[in-house]
Design a protein around this motif. Structure first.
Motif, PDB file in Angstrom:
ATOM      1  N   LEU A  65       0.821  -1.205   0.000  1.00  0.00           N
ATOM      2  CA  LEU A  65       0.000   0.000   0.000  1.00  0.00           C
ATOM      3  C   LEU A  65       0.857   1.256   0.000  1.00  0.00           C
ATOM      4  O   LEU A  65       0.560   2.229  -0.722  1.00  0.00           O
ATOM      5  CB  LEU A  65      -0.934  -0.002   1.204  1.00  0.00           C
ATOM      6  CG  LEU A  65      -1.853   1.216   1.339  1.00  0.00           C
ATOM      7  CD1 LEU A  65      -2.763   1.356   0.122  1.00  0.00           C
ATOM      8  CD2 LEU A  65      -2.666   1.130   2.618  1.00  0.00           C
ATOM      9  N   ALA A  66       1.909   1.262   0.791  1.00  0.00           N
ATOM     10  CA  ALA A  66       2.797   2.427   0.818  1.00  0.00           C
ATOM     11  C   ALA A  66       3.393   2.677  -0.562  1.00  0.00           C
ATOM     12  O   ALA A  66       3.466   3.826  -1.030  1.00  0.00           O
ATOM     13  CB  ALA A  66       3.902   2.215   1.854  1.00  0.00           C
ATOM     14  N   ALA A  67       3.795   1.600  -1.236  1.00  0.00           N
ATOM     15  CA  ALA A  67       4.361   1.745  -2.580  1.00  0.00           C
ATOM     16  C   ALA A  67       3.308   2.240  -3.569  1.00  0.00           C
ATOM     17  O   ALA A  67       3.592   3.092  -4.424  1.00  0.00           O
ATOM     18  CB  ALA A  67       4.943   0.411  -3.041  1.00  0.00           C
ATOM     19  N   GLU A  68       2.084   1.726  -3.467  1.00  0.00           N
ATOM     20  CA  GLU A  68       1.008   2.126  -4.382  1.00  0.00           C
ATOM     21  C   GLU A  68       0.648   3.602  -4.201  1.00  0.00           C
ATOM     22  O   GLU A  68       0.494   4.342  -5.187  1.00  0.00           O
ATOM     23  CB  GLU A  68      -0.216   1.250  -4.146  1.00  0.00           C
ATOM     24  CG  GLU A  68      -1.458   1.636  -4.919  1.00  0.00           C
ATOM     25  CD  GLU A  68      -1.334   1.473  -6.427  1.00  0.00           C
ATOM     26  OE1 GLU A  68      -2.138   2.069  -7.166  1.00  0.00           O
ATOM     27  OE2 GLU A  68      -0.417   0.741  -6.873  1.00  0.00           O
ATOM     28  N   LEU A  69       0.507   4.030  -2.958  1.00  0.00           N
ATOM     29  CA  LEU A  69       0.160   5.431  -2.714  1.00  0.00           C
ATOM     30  C   LEU A  69       1.275   6.363  -3.161  1.00  0.00           C
ATOM     31  O   LEU A  69       1.017   7.442  -3.709  1.00  0.00           O
ATOM     32  CB  LEU A  69      -0.149   5.633  -1.229  1.00  0.00           C
ATOM     33  CG  LEU A  69      -1.447   5.006  -0.723  1.00  0.00           C
ATOM     34  CD1 LEU A  69      -1.518   5.091   0.798  1.00  0.00           C
ATOM     35  CD2 LEU A  69      -2.667   5.679  -1.348  1.00  0.00           C
ATOM     36  N   THR A  70       2.508   5.949  -2.949  1.00  0.00           N
ATOM     37  CA  THR A  70       3.636   6.751  -3.404  1.00  0.00           C
ATOM     38  C   THR A  70       3.631   6.861  -4.922  1.00  0.00           C
ATOM     39  O   THR A  70       3.855   7.945  -5.484  1.00  0.00           O
ATOM     40  CB  THR A  70       4.958   6.130  -2.915  1.00  0.00           C
ATOM     41  OG1 THR A  70       4.976   6.101  -1.487  1.00  0.00           O
ATOM     42  CG2 THR A  70       6.152   6.939  -3.408  1.00  0.00           C
ATOM     43  N   VAL A 116      -4.929  -4.118  -2.031  1.00  0.00           N
ATOM     44  CA  VAL A 116      -4.163  -2.866  -1.944  1.00  0.00           C
ATOM     45  C   VAL A 116      -4.768  -1.794  -2.838  1.00  0.00           C
ATOM     46  O   VAL A 116      -4.906  -0.626  -2.432  1.00  0.00           O
ATOM     47  CB  VAL A 116      -2.688  -3.132  -2.317  1.00  0.00           C
ATOM     48  CG1 VAL A 116      -1.943  -1.826  -2.576  1.00  0.00           C
ATOM     49  CG2 VAL A 116      -2.001  -3.935  -1.223  1.00  0.00           C
ATOM     50  N   ALA A 117      -5.164  -2.158  -4.049  1.00  0.00           N
ATOM     51  CA  ALA A 117      -5.772  -1.175  -4.956  1.00  0.00           C
ATOM     52  C   ALA A 117      -7.059  -0.608  -4.360  1.00  0.00           C
ATOM     53  O   ALA A 117      -7.315   0.601  -4.444  1.00  0.00           O
ATOM     54  CB  ALA A 117      -6.044  -1.825  -6.312  1.00  0.00           C
ATOM     55  N   ALA A 118      -7.868  -1.483  -3.759  1.00  0.00           N
ATOM     56  CA  ALA A 118      -9.115  -1.006  -3.148  1.00  0.00           C
ATOM     57  C   ALA A 118      -8.827  -0.107  -1.956  1.00  0.00           C
ATOM     58  O   ALA A 118      -9.469   0.944  -1.782  1.00  0.00           O
ATOM     59  CB  ALA A 118      -9.958  -2.198  -2.716  1.00  0.00           C
ATOM     60  N   LEU A 119      -7.874  -0.497  -1.127  1.00  0.00           N
ATOM     61  CA  LEU A 119      -7.503   0.325   0.029  1.00  0.00           C
ATOM     62  C   LEU A 119      -6.994   1.693  -0.412  1.00  0.00           C
ATOM     63  O   LEU A 119      -7.329   2.714   0.195  1.00  0.00           O
ATOM     64  CB  LEU A 119      -6.424  -0.375   0.859  1.00  0.00           C
ATOM     65  CG  LEU A 119      -6.859  -1.349   1.933  1.00  0.00           C
ATOM     66  CD1 LEU A 119      -5.634  -2.049   2.521  1.00  0.00           C
ATOM     67  CD2 LEU A 119      -7.634  -0.646   3.047  1.00  0.00           C
ATOM     68  N   ALA A 120      -6.185   1.707  -1.447  1.00  0.00           N
ATOM     69  CA  ALA A 120      -5.639   2.981  -1.937  1.00  0.00           C
ATOM     70  C   ALA A 120      -6.758   3.896  -2.428  1.00  0.00           C
ATOM     71  O   ALA A 120      -6.752   5.103  -2.170  1.00  0.00           O
ATOM     72  CB  ALA A 120      -4.620   2.727  -3.044  1.00  0.00           C
ATOM     73  N   ASP A 121      -7.728   3.323  -3.136  1.00  0.00           N
ATOM     74  CA  ASP A 121      -8.857   4.129  -3.613  1.00  0.00           C
ATOM     75  C   ASP A 121      -9.660   4.701  -2.445  1.00  0.00           C
ATOM     76  O   ASP A 121     -10.054   5.880  -2.453  1.00  0.00           O
ATOM     77  CB  ASP A 121      -9.776   3.282  -4.494  1.00  0.00           C
ATOM     78  CG  ASP A 121      -9.162   2.960  -5.847  1.00  0.00           C
ATOM     79  OD1 ASP A 121      -8.158   3.597  -6.222  1.00  0.00           O
ATOM     80  OD2 ASP A 121      -9.688   2.053  -6.529  1.00  0.00           O
ATOM     81  N   VAL A 122      -9.909   3.873  -1.442  1.00  0.00           N
ATOM     82  CA  VAL A 122     -10.681   4.329  -0.283  1.00  0.00           C
ATOM     83  C   VAL A 122      -9.904   5.376   0.503  1.00  0.00           C
ATOM     84  O   VAL A 122     -10.450   6.401   0.930  1.00  0.00           O
ATOM     85  CB  VAL A 122     -11.067   3.136   0.609  1.00  0.00           C
ATOM     86  CG1 VAL A 122     -11.643   3.609   1.944  1.00  0.00           C
ATOM     87  CG2 VAL A 122     -12.078   2.241  -0.109  1.00  0.00           C
ATOM     88  N   ALA A 123      -8.617   5.134   0.701  1.00  0.00           N
ATOM     89  CA  ALA A 123      -7.798   6.048   1.503  1.00  0.00           C
ATOM     90  C   ALA A 123      -7.689   7.422   0.873  1.00  0.00           C
ATOM     91  O   ALA A 123      -7.546   8.430   1.580  1.00  0.00           O
ATOM     92  CB  ALA A 123      -6.402   5.456   1.697  1.00  0.00           C
ATOM     93  N   THR A 124      -7.772   7.502  -0.446  1.00  0.00           N
ATOM     94  CA  THR A 124      -7.624   8.788  -1.125  1.00  0.00           C
ATOM     95  C   THR A 124      -8.970   9.427  -1.464  1.00  0.00           C
ATOM     96  O   THR A 124      -9.012  10.479  -2.107  1.00  0.00           O
ATOM     97  CB  THR A 124      -6.793   8.623  -2.415  1.00  0.00           C
ATOM     98  OG1 THR A 124      -7.387   7.611  -3.241  1.00  0.00           O
ATOM     99  CG2 THR A 124      -5.373   8.203  -2.084  1.00  0.00           C
TER     100      THR A 124
END
Length: 245
Positions: free
Chosen positions: A15-20, A164-172
Motif C-alpha cells: 500500500l505504501a508503494a502504491e500510494l507513493t 491494496v488497490a481497493a484500500l488505496a482508492d478508499v484512503a484517497t
C-alpha cells in the motif's frame, strides 16, 4: 495528501508503494521504525501532518489475546489521530467478521470495527476475503505426508494486490463512514481450491473433505463470501497460481 500507513507486512508495504506511485506523501509506521501501537510510543511523530491513516496491522496471535491487542492499539491510534488532526481513519478487516463469534480473532477484528465506528474521526472499513497468498499456509495447518484435509467452506479469495488497490482508492477518497467488501471474481469451496493449489505445484496428495479440519471448520454457511454491492477484483486464482508456479 499525506497518508500514514500503519504496518509494513504483506498489505502495508504494498500500500505504501502504491500510494507513493500515485503521487501521495506516505509515512510508514511499525515497530522497526520506532512506533509501538501497544504503548503509543512514536505515534505522534508518525501521524504528524497526516490527513489519512490506514491501519494494516495484525495481532501477533490469533487467540483470545488478539482481543486485548486490538482494544489497546485501536484506542491508542484513535487518540493519537485526534491529537494530530487526522481526518480519515481507514482499517482493513475481513468479510463476514461479525458472523463468526466462535473464532477469537474474528471477535477481535469485530471489536476493532466497533471501536472505529464509535471513534472521533470519520472512518472507512475495507473488508476483504481471504488472500490468495494465504491459501497454502491455510492448507498446511491440516496437512500431513499422505493427505490434505479441508472443510467444504465456500470462499471467494482475492489477490493481495487487488486488496491494496481497493484500500488505496478508499484512503484517497472521502470517508465512507461504513464498510466496503472486496473479493475476487470466483467462488470456490476450500477443498476445491486446495486441489487446484496442489495440482499447480505437482503435488499428488489427495484433498479430503473434513468439516472439522482447521480454522475455517467453525465457519457456518457462506459467511466468508461477499454480500451485495461488493467490489469484485479481476485477478483469477487459476491465473495467479499459474504465474506463481
Amino acid at each position: 495528501m499525506k497518508t500514514t500507513v500503519i504496518g509494513t507486512g504483506l498489505i502495508g508495504s504494498q500500500l505504501a508503494a502504491e500510494l507513493t506511485a500515485r503521487g501521495h506523501d506516505v509515512t510508514t509506521a511499525s515497530l522497526s521504525s520506532g512506533v509501538d501501537l501497544l504503548t503509543g510510543a512514536g505515534l505522534d511523530r508518525a501521524l504528524a501532518g497526516a490527513e489519512t491513516v490506514v491501519n494494516a496491522t495484525n495481532s501477533p496471535t490469533f487467540d483470545e489475546q488478539s482481543i486485548a491487542f486490538f482494544r489497546t492499539t485501536v484506542g491508542n491510534l484513535l487518540t493519537a489521530g485526534e491529537r494530530a488532526g487526522v481526518r480519515h481513519q481507514v482499517a482493513l478487516s475481513i468479510v463476514g467478521v461479525d458472523l463468526v463469534p466462535e473464532l477469537d480473532y474474528y471477535r477481535a477484528k469485530s471489536l476493532q470495527e466497533e471501536l472505529l465506528r464509535g471513534g472521533p474521526t470519520p472512518y472507512s472499513i475495507v473488508r476483504a476475503t481471504q488472500f490468495f497468498e494465504f491459501m497454502e499456509p491455510t492448507m498446511s495447518w491440516t496437512s500431513d505426508d499422505s493427505a490434505v484435509r479441508l472443510p467444504a467452506t465456500p470462499i471467494q479469495p482475492i489477490a493481495s494486490a487487488d486488496v491494496v488497490a481497493a484500500l488505496a482508492d478508499v484512503a484517497t477518497g472521502a470517508p465512507l463512514d461504513g464498510i466496503l467488501d472486496v473479493a475476487g471474481p470466483d467462488r470456490f469451496t476450500l477443498d476445491e481450491i486446495g486441489r487446484l493449489t496442489l495440482a499447480a505445484r505437482g503435488d499428488r496428495r489427495p484433498v479430503l473433505v473434513d468439516d472439522r479440519a482447521g480454522l475455517f471448520a467453525a465457519v457456518p454457511g457462506d459467511v466468508l463470501t461477499p454480500g451485495p454491492g461488493a467490489r469484485l477484483a479481476t485477478t483469477r486464482y487459476r491465473d495467479w497460481l499459474a504465474a506463481a508456479n
